[in-house]
Enzyme design. Structure first.
Site, PDB file in Angstrom:
ATOM      1  N   ASN A  98       8.798  11.672   7.108  1.00  0.00           N
ATOM      2  CA  ASN A  98       7.731  11.751   8.106  1.00  0.00           C
ATOM      3  C   ASN A  98       8.364  12.039   9.461  1.00  0.00           C
ATOM      4  O   ASN A  98       9.425  11.499   9.777  1.00  0.00           O
ATOM      5  CB  ASN A  98       6.963  10.432   8.214  1.00  0.00           C
ATOM      6  CG  ASN A  98       6.165  10.106   6.972  1.00  0.00           C
ATOM      7  OD1 ASN A  98       6.000  10.940   6.092  1.00  0.00           O
ATOM      8  ND2 ASN A  98       5.667   8.885   6.911  1.00  0.00           N
ATOM      9  N   GLU A 481     -17.081  10.321  23.048  1.00  0.00           N
ATOM     10  CA  GLU A 481     -16.773   9.799  21.720  1.00  0.00           C
ATOM     11  C   GLU A 481     -17.761  10.329  20.680  1.00  0.00           C
ATOM     12  O   GLU A 481     -17.382  10.672  19.556  1.00  0.00           O
ATOM     13  CB  GLU A 481     -16.763   8.276  21.745  1.00  0.00           C
ATOM     14  CG  GLU A 481     -16.487   7.595  20.423  1.00  0.00           C
ATOM     15  CD  GLU A 481     -15.123   7.917  19.830  1.00  0.00           C
ATOM     16  OE1 GLU A 481     -14.924   7.614  18.636  1.00  0.00           O
ATOM     17  OE2 GLU A 481     -14.256   8.478  20.537  1.00  0.00           O
ATOM     18  N   HIS A 504     -23.509  22.741  36.667  1.00  0.00           N
ATOM     19  CA  HIS A 504     -22.252  23.344  37.113  1.00  0.00           C
ATOM     20  C   HIS A 504     -21.573  24.130  35.988  1.00  0.00           C
ATOM     21  O   HIS A 504     -20.349  24.228  35.948  1.00  0.00           O
ATOM     22  CB  HIS A 504     -21.308  22.274  37.660  1.00  0.00           C
ATOM     23  CG  HIS A 504     -21.834  21.598  38.885  1.00  0.00           C
ATOM     24  ND1 HIS A 504     -21.609  22.065  40.154  1.00  0.00           N
ATOM     25  CD2 HIS A 504     -22.622  20.494  39.020  1.00  0.00           C
ATOM     26  CE1 HIS A 504     -22.210  21.278  41.032  1.00  0.00           C
ATOM     27  NE2 HIS A 504     -22.832  20.317  40.363  1.00  0.00           N
TER      28      HIS A 504
END
Length: 609
Positions: A98, A481, A504
């Site tokens: 890993n 989220e 905007h």
């Protein structure tokens, strides 16, 4: 981001290794493989795709052997193919790895110049060839691993076997997790305790630059210079039941519904009738928190969104300045650190590479101290931070984080309250906020009852390709989220904005094909938000509003779909409003037929940069 399991035992280990890989598949799942020593030969099976594809190949032609290594991969170097899958074999050596070796190009070139041949695109194969070359020179497996890892730059956790030393596995770690599982007549290595809970609960957690040699009867840990070192044994609190899906269709659904219990566990014994209990951040916390005059919060992904919510809380109630930054950006710029600033790192796994690197970098930048907020007690983050507060989410298997987020919010709420008390918040206001926080598990339990209505609502998104999420104040991070969850598991492109930013630029995207999801709690910004939503309606946008049950939203009833959410109060409403957005993302993904628990291209624990 990948998973490692290894074993030295008196029994055939391939079936054990495959069970361990299935427990780790949430960490990486584009290919997998097993290698076992059998009568002096390395027997290996690999496959592209999920562990079940590799398992089917193994069952078609099983092989015995008591020493072996296994891996499930999330590709970094080299596309997902069987050829690039681990374990890699070089001569007499097989290895799983890993992490990322940053100097692999130069090492590969030097090895090729000496006549060594490579068969894959991976950086991992370089390590295998280095170790095999040193064994050719007369070194033992452990000596060859020690000599090789001293040349590596970057992050690694490895497990290695050699046909010359049957019965032994050697592991090493730097910047990526690796632990030892202790059995009776057998010992194990793994990148996560969840891989081993079916065989043992006794663990040794390795430190940075440790090298370990296991056999079925012994475990020896060494420093990078080859000297023996001691590591303490721990009893894991994980249970096999905790990682079973039970009656739920997916782990993500199960984990959404576990949130009332997980948040209650996170608050238990930390807040009482008179407020936040003393020393919940550690025995040295009083001195550091008394001197804290500002905070820098560093995190990634969902944890970053939790930090953004905490910024609103701490600045409003404790009146302390807070900056929140993505860890991968923080690492590579010079930060101005005002005097008496507390460094706060948030990570579900405690092994997130960028967050850990930021924590280590903070040491040289002159912070007052460090606080780690984490879900894994034995993780590197918890061990290295000065102060720590454990969330108690339990194992989270689904790649898209749910209960980790709400328990992080619960932990950060405790921090905000403690800092507010120390900085002169009115006692009556403090007591009211504490009572509100204690109500959070019940509030989440109540909002989960919206699932049938959200299932119906999810049909709005089946054929959509884009969505906007809007929020104001502390609910802007909630919108962030919510958009992240939708894009992670349904593959719908979603963006979130503060609702005041609509004019905007984002308004150009709004038409009848663009669902606009708004988080609308009751509060001083509600009328401002309603004005923003009127603008969306006027452009033909499809509004989906999650509104506080106490909010005056009747005048918006003809503008789209409104679901009523009982928030439980201004303080806890960010955590409460998060839950219906999780359910929305989940049920949209189910309807679209995506792989909810293991979405494409993603892995649970990001242990590489």
């Amino acid at each position: 981001m990948c998973g490692i399991v290894a074993a030295a035992a008196q029994r055939d280990v391939a079936p054990l290794l495959i069970v361990g890989l299935k427990a780790l598949e949430y960490r990486g799942y584009d290919s997998s493989g097993v290698a076992v020593l059998d009568q002096g030969q390395i027997q290996r099976v690999r496959a592209k795709g999920k562990v079940r594809e590799m398992e089917a190949n193994y069952l078609a032609q099983p092989f015995p052997g008591g020493t072996g290594i296994a891996h499930t991969r999330w590709a970094t170097h080299g596309v997902p193919t069987e050829l690039n899958a681990h374990p890699h074999v070089a001569g007499r050596v097989a290895i799983v790895h890993n992490g990322i070796i940053e100097n692999h190009v130069g090492l590969r070139a030097a090895l090729q110049a000496r006549g060594r041949v490579f068969t894959s695109e991976t950086d991992t194969e370089v390590i295998a060839v280095m170790i095999d070359e040193r064994i050719d020179q007369g070194m033992s497996l452990r000596e060859a691993v020690l000599a090789s890892v001293r040349e590596l730059e970057g992050a690694y956790a490895i497990a290695v076997i050699s046909r010359d030393q049957p019965g032994y596995v050697v592991g090493a770690r730097r910047g990526a997790p690796l632990l030892v599982g202790l059995g009776i007549g057998e010992n194990f290595l793994a990148s996560d305790a969840q891989a081993l809970i079916q065989v043992t609960s006794r663990m040794l957690y390795l430190d940075e630059d440790d090298v370990v040699e296991i056999s079925r009867d012994s475990v020896q840990v060494f420093s990078l210079d080859g000297e023996p070192v001691e590591r303490l044994e721990h009893e894991s609190e994980l249970s096999s039941d905790a990682v079973e899906r039970g009656e739920y269709r997916h782990y993500m659904q199960k984990e959404i519904f576990e949130q009332p219990r997980a948040v209650a566990d996170t608050l238990e014994s930390r807040i009482g009738p008179h407020g936040v209990l003393p020393n919940i951040f550690g025995i040295d916390s009083d001195s550091l928190l008394r001197r804290t005059r500002g905070l820098h919060i560093i995190a990634c992904g969902t944890s970053y969104h939790a930090g953004l919510v905490a910024k609103y809380w701490i600045e409003e109630y404790a009146r302390l300045p807070v900056s929140v930054e993505v860890a991968s950006e923080y690492r590579y710029r010079e930060t101005v650190v005002p005097a008496d600033t507390l460094f706060v790192a948030i990570s579900q796994s405690g092994e997130t590479a960028d967050t850990l690197a930021a924590l280590r970098e903070s040491r040289r930048r002159g912070y007052l101290g460090t606080l780690g907020i984490c879900n894994v007690a034995e993780s590197s983050l918890v061990r290295e931070a000065d102060l720590k507060l454990m969330t108690r989410a339990g194992p989270e298997i689904g790649v898209a984080s749910t209960k980790a987020f709400t328990t992080q919010l619960a932990a950060l709420a405790l921090l905000a309250l403690e800092l507010a008390r120390r900085n002169g918040l009115d006692p009556q206001r403090y007591a009211a906020l504490c009572a509100e926080l204690q109500h959070l598990p019940r509030a989440i339990e109540n909002v989960l009852k919206l699932e049938p209505a959200i299932i119906e609502l999810a049909g709005e998104f089946i054929h959509r390709q884009h969505a906007l999420f809007l929020g104001r104040g502390a609910h802007y991070p909630v919108a962030l989220e919510g958009s992240l969850k939708l894009k992670e598991i349904s593959y719908i492109h979603a963006e979130a904005y503060p609702a005041g930013e609509l004019k905007h630029g984002p308004l150009a995207l709004v038409d009848e094909n663009m669902p606009v999801v708004a988080v609308a709690p009751n509060g001083p910004l509600l009328d401002k938000l309603k004005s923003n939503l009127q603008v969306v309606h006027a452009r033909g946008g499809r509004l989906i509003v999650f509104a506080d049950g106490a909010a005056g939203m009747d005048d918006m009833a003809d503008h789209g779909i409104t679901l009523r959410v009982e928030s439980g109060g201004d303080f806890i409403s960010p955590a409460v409003f998060t839950v219906p957005l999780q359910l929305l993302a989940y049920h949209v993904a189910v309807l679209r037929g995506t792989d909810v628990d293991q979405p494409r291209n993603l892995a649970k624990s990001v242990t590489v940069e």
